[in-house]
Design an enzyme around this catalytic site. Sequence first.
Site, short mmCIF file in Angstrom:
data_model
loop_
_atom_site.label_atom_id
_atom_site.label_comp_id
_atom_site.label_asym_id
_atom_site.label_seq_id
_atom_site.Cartn_x
_atom_site.Cartn_y
_atom_site.Cartn_z
N GLU A 44 0.85 -1.20 0.00
CA GLU A 44 0.00 0.00 0.00
C GLU A 44 0.88 1.24 0.00
O GLU A 44 1.42 1.64 1.03
CB GLU A 44 -0.90 -0.01 1.23
CG GLU A 44 -1.80 1.20 1.37
CD GLU A 44 -2.49 1.27 2.72
OE1 GLU A 44 -2.74 2.40 3.21
OE2 GLU A 44 -2.78 0.20 3.31
N LYS A 134 -11.28 -1.00 6.57
CA LYS A 134 -10.10 -0.81 7.41
C LYS A 134 -10.53 -0.30 8.78
O LYS A 134 -11.26 0.68 8.89
CB LYS A 134 -9.14 0.19 6.76
CG LYS A 134 -7.88 0.43 7.59
CD LYS A 134 -6.87 1.28 6.85
CE LYS A 134 -7.18 2.74 6.91
NZ LYS A 134 -6.02 3.59 6.49
#
Length: 216
Positions: A44, A134
């Site tokens: 990421e 998340k």
Amino acid sequence: MAKKAETIVQMKENYLFAVIRGESEEDGYITSKACYEGGVKNIEVTFSTPGAERVMARLAEEFKGTDMVVGAGTVLDPVTARIAILNGAEFIVSPAWNPEVAKICNLYTVPYLPGCGSATEIQEALTLGCEIVKVFPGGVLGSGFIKDIHGPLPQVELMPSGGVNIDNMEEWIDKGAWAVGVGSALTKNYKAEGAEGVKATAKEFADRLAAILADK
């Protein structure tokens, strides 16, 4: 299998997400590559990294056909999400819930993992097609948040990020984490030890994950 589904399956298999915050484009590229070589394969690249989209493009080209999954983090708006996707990002992560980012990701059939800290935000994310959410900030919410959310919303997959380290990773897994995101705990040795230090730390995380899963 549809592209989005394939991406989700590979992210789940990789399990660990390296949250990359480089001080320069080259730092971002080097630390990303070192994390992958150490065994952390979901990369990421955050937009707090200068030239983040170029890092994504380099990684997407170099590691095409491998089990690396390149994505973008710290995506705050749909324009940034589209830039990331056009530069090879296969998933999008935000620190907060943004319905417009969800829509653009749906348009391009790319998984969107918004940062959520309440049942209300998670329900809204599910409504707009987010399969994975998340848990952020994980260090503030704590691992018990996953169990609490899975009471009323057992269908949502949750990935903590922020506050996850090698010592508490098993606790998050035991509470039902779909995957875990690791940031500074992975790259803390970069300045002192360079890429090899990051690679060694990534291997410690990957080895620790394998040991945890072997005991389950």
